[in-house]
Write an enzyme that holds these catalytic residues in place. Structure first.
Site, PDB file in Angstrom:
ATOM      1  N   ARG A 231       0.777  -1.336   0.056  1.00  0.00           N
ATOM      2  CA  ARG A 231      -0.259  -0.017  -0.218  1.00  0.00           C
ATOM      3  C   ARG A 231       0.800   1.099  -0.013  1.00  0.00           C
ATOM      4  NH1 ARG A 231      -5.290  -1.521   1.974  1.00  0.00           N
ATOM      5  NH2 ARG A 231      -5.571  -3.464   0.872  1.00  0.00           N
TER       6      ARG A 231
ATOM      7  N   GLU B 122       0.781   4.295   0.752  1.00  0.00           N
ATOM      8  CA  GLU B 122      -0.037   5.252   1.555  1.00  0.00           C
ATOM      9  C   GLU B 122       0.932   5.971   2.305  1.00  0.00           C
ATOM     10  OE1 GLU B 122      -3.638   4.275   3.555  1.00  0.00           O
ATOM     11  OE2 GLU B 122      -3.569   2.537   2.367  1.00  0.00           O
TER      12      GLU B 122
ATOM     13  N   ARG C 270      -0.449   2.067  13.018  1.00  0.00           N
ATOM     14  CA  ARG C 270      -0.995   1.019  12.560  1.00  0.00           C
ATOM     15  C   ARG C 270      -0.742   0.784  11.061  1.00  0.00           C
ATOM     16  NH1 ARG C 270      -7.403   1.619  12.195  1.00  0.00           N
ATOM     17  NH2 ARG C 270      -7.670   3.553  10.865  1.00  0.00           N
ATOM     18  N   HIS C 271      -0.088   1.676  10.477  1.00  0.00           N
ATOM     19  CA  HIS C 271       0.129   1.468   8.872  1.00  0.00           C
ATOM     20  C   HIS C 271       1.536   1.070   8.575  1.00  0.00           C
ATOM     21  CE1 HIS C 271      -3.582   3.819   8.682  1.00  0.00           C
ATOM     22  NE2 HIS C 271      -3.929   3.336   7.803  1.00  0.00           N
TER      23      HIS C 271
ATOM     24  N   GLU D  46      -9.707  -1.437  12.839  1.00  0.00           N
ATOM     25  CA  GLU D  46      -9.960  -2.312  12.201  1.00  0.00           C
ATOM     26  C   GLU D  46      -8.845  -3.527  11.914  1.00  0.00           C
ATOM     27  OE1 GLU D  46      -9.725  -2.483   7.264  1.00  0.00           O
ATOM     28  OE2 GLU D  46     -10.403  -0.612   8.354  1.00  0.00           O
TER      29      GLU D  46
ATOM     30  N   SER E 299     -11.608  -6.022   6.115  1.00  0.00           N
ATOM     31  CA  SER E 299     -12.454  -5.276   5.624  1.00  0.00           C
ATOM     32  C   SER E 299     -12.796  -6.275   4.481  1.00  0.00           C
ATOM     33  CB  SER E 299     -11.701  -4.142   4.779  1.00  0.00           C
ATOM     34  OG  SER E 299     -12.790  -3.691   4.132  1.00  0.00           O
TER      35      SER E 299
ATOM     36  N   ARG F  79      -1.610  -6.414  12.273  1.00  0.00           N
ATOM     37  CA  ARG F  79      -2.486  -5.921  13.261  1.00  0.00           C
ATOM     38  C   ARG F  79      -3.286  -7.074  14.002  1.00  0.00           C
ATOM     39  NH1 ARG F  79      -6.234  -1.333   9.922  1.00  0.00           N
ATOM     40  NH2 ARG F  79      -4.432  -0.150   9.126  1.00  0.00           N
TER      41      ARG F  79
END
Length: 533
Positions: free
Chosen positions: A305, A307, A313-314, A456, A459, A507
């Site tokens: 990812r 991002e 948490r990323h 989360e 998903s 996670r």
């Protein structure tokens, strides 16, 4: 004035000779005493220079490690105990700490998260010399050593070690691989409890960047050993539980021609004369496997990812635990299969990894993870209502922000006494193009997220399996249809209704153990600021 008469020359020479003779006599006497002392101590000195431990300690030559040599039966540190009292054993471990004084050297040997005390003491009976004691005391911390020793039951517990009922009396010590003298961090410092209120305890802490810059050393702490053994258990249990439920493990491409989630957060890579992307998800290929009649599939692999999120948490690369399943009548068949898989995993982790959980708890004090069986399921409007009652304004078609999710987690824990729950029926506007709309509410979707401690971890959704409707939804999201033509075409060959989800492994481990940063559960984390080691 009185003038002193000078002595005649002959008298002066006689006085000088007498003085010299006296001095010479004293020197001779001193030399004689020295010779006598040396003669009387000659035998003991000869004995002390003979090293009775010769051939029982030193540094193992590389050639010895590369060729077949003496066959030894090694005992693991964790298996040492009173049942071996009086036995001679070989142990290979790291030198955790050592303290030499006079004729003794106390050391702690560490193997994984198990430790045991070693005593090397001058002894004629065990042929241990002073030279061997000194050699042991000079071995650098973190060196790997082979020790031949006698297992001895202790009169009182060795509080500083995990093996407390016995210690080792060393008879041979060999350095297999020496660590350098100056270490970038000390294991004792890296392993100190985070929230120690004892005023007598040392306040030395190792910061996160130092840990990650020297990750190999940091991973040797008992807590990290436990974390990554439990993490291996998460992957194993995920595979075992789903395999038992009839799922097939598949492996999907990580180099793809179009962004799998339809967004811009992808890594572009040069691919011969064109460009490609690193997969954000195995989503499309899981669905194609369902269309190929595999019915139930799962995969464990890297997910990327792009991002620019520097949060707790990323990660830009993580391990995805993904699954997909055809259903007969309703997507809740899949939703509860996933949820039951997770709750069974939590239960087995608590049963099978109780020791590892306790070791992590010694450094990071957190409340035990709570969950319900069957798991709690809330619909999105229920969550919005709970938040509104708590004073938070959330739009009916808005996604939940991270603070909202955390608050909801606390509200759910207070009301239902669980750290794990499902949030179902998300607004359609905030879900990917392949998400099936709710047939009874055009603003909602047949999609869901799953949460641990208010964050989360999964998903998922029912997927659109009709190619024309899928094309329409992709165009609505602004996706170039030509780049997903093979994906859409696979549904023109007939595909059963299906749903699935993607889980972030790191996670799950972070939140199950109650840790505060995902970098603690990624062995070599990748984020926007870190691409090494």
């Amino acid at each position: 004035m009185v003038v002193e008469e000078s002595k005649p020359p002959m008298e002066a020479d006689a006085a000088a000779s007498k003085k010299a003779a006296k001095k010479a006599a004293k020197a001779a006497e001193k030399q004689q005493k020295k010779a006598e002392h040396k003669a009387t101590s000659a035998q003991p000195e000869t004995e002390s220079t003979v090293d009775v431990s010769e051939g029982r300690y030193g540094v193992v030559k590389l050639t010895q490690l590369a060729s077949k040599g003496e066959e030894r039966q090694y005992v693991d540190v964790k298996d040492l105990g009173p049942q071996l009292d009086g036995r001679d054993v070989w142990v290979r471990a790291r030198l955790h700490t050592s303290r030499a004084k006079g004729k003794q050297c106390f050391a702690v040997l560490r193997q994984s998260s198990s430790t045991v005390q070693l005593l090397v003491s001058v002894s004629d009976e065990r042929a241990v010399s002073k030279q061997m004691v000194k050699f042991t005391g000079n071995i650098t911390k973190e060196s790997i050593i082979d020790v031949n020793a006698k297992v001895v039951r202790t009169s009182s517990p060795v509080e500083s070690c995990s093996i407390q009922s016995v210690e080792l009396l060393g008879a041979a010590v060999w350095v297999v691989s020496a660590a350098k003298q100056q270490l970038p961090l000390q294991i004792e410092d890296a392993a100190r409890p985070d929230n120690n209120d004892d005023p007598e305890s040392l306040k030395i802490r190792v910061n996160q960047d130092t840990r990650l810059d020297n990750r190999v050393l940091d991973l040797r702490t008992p807590a990290n050993q436990a974390i990554f053994r439990l993490e291996a258990g998460v992957c194993r249990l995920f595979r075992d539980i789903l395999t038992y439920k009839g799922f097939v493990e598949i492996h999907t491409p990580k180099i793809i021609s179009a962004a799998s989630e339809g967004g811009a957060n992808v890594f572009t890579v040069s691919y011969f004369k064109t460009s490609a992307y690193l997969a954000q998800s195995p989503q499309l290929y899981k669905q194609m496997a369902i269309a190929a009649d595999f019915d139930k599939v799962f995969t464990v692999g890297a997910v990327f990812r792009a991002e620019d999120s520097n949060t707790h948490r990323h990660l830009t690369e993580f391990v995805g635990l993904d699954l997909e399943m055809a259903f007969r009548t309703h997507y809740h068949e899949v939703l509860f299969t996933i949820a039951d898989t997770l709750t069974e995993m939590f239960r087995r982790l608590q049963d099978q990894f109780a020791y590892e959980i306790s070791v992590v708890g010694q450094q990071y004090a957190v409340e035990p993870f709570k969950f319900l069986e069957p798991p709690l399921r809330l619909e999105f409007p229920q969550a919005v209502q709970m938040l509104k009652e708590a004073g938070v304004t959330v739009g009916d078609e808005d996604d939940l922000s991270t603070p909202d999710e955390k608050l909801l987690g606390r509200l759910v824990r207070a009301k239902y006494d669980t750290d794990f729950y499902i949030l179902d029926k998300y607004p359609l506007a905030v879900r990917p193009f392949y998400t099936m709309p709710d047939p009874d509410n055009p603003k909602a979707s047949n999609s869901y997220d799953m949460f641990m401690r208010g964050e989360e971890i999964l998903s998922g959704a029912q997927r659109i399996h009709d190619p024309d409707f899928l094309t329409q939804r992709a165009q609505h999201h602004g996706i170039d249809i030509s780049k997903i033509a093979a994906y859409i075409e696979s549904f023109r060959l007939g595909c059963p209704p299906h749903a699935g989800g993607g889980i972030g492994m790191e996670r799950v481990v972070m939140l199950f153990l109650g840790l505060d940063n995902i970098r603690k559960t990624s062995m070599f984390p990748r984020d926007p600021r870190r691409i090494t080691p």
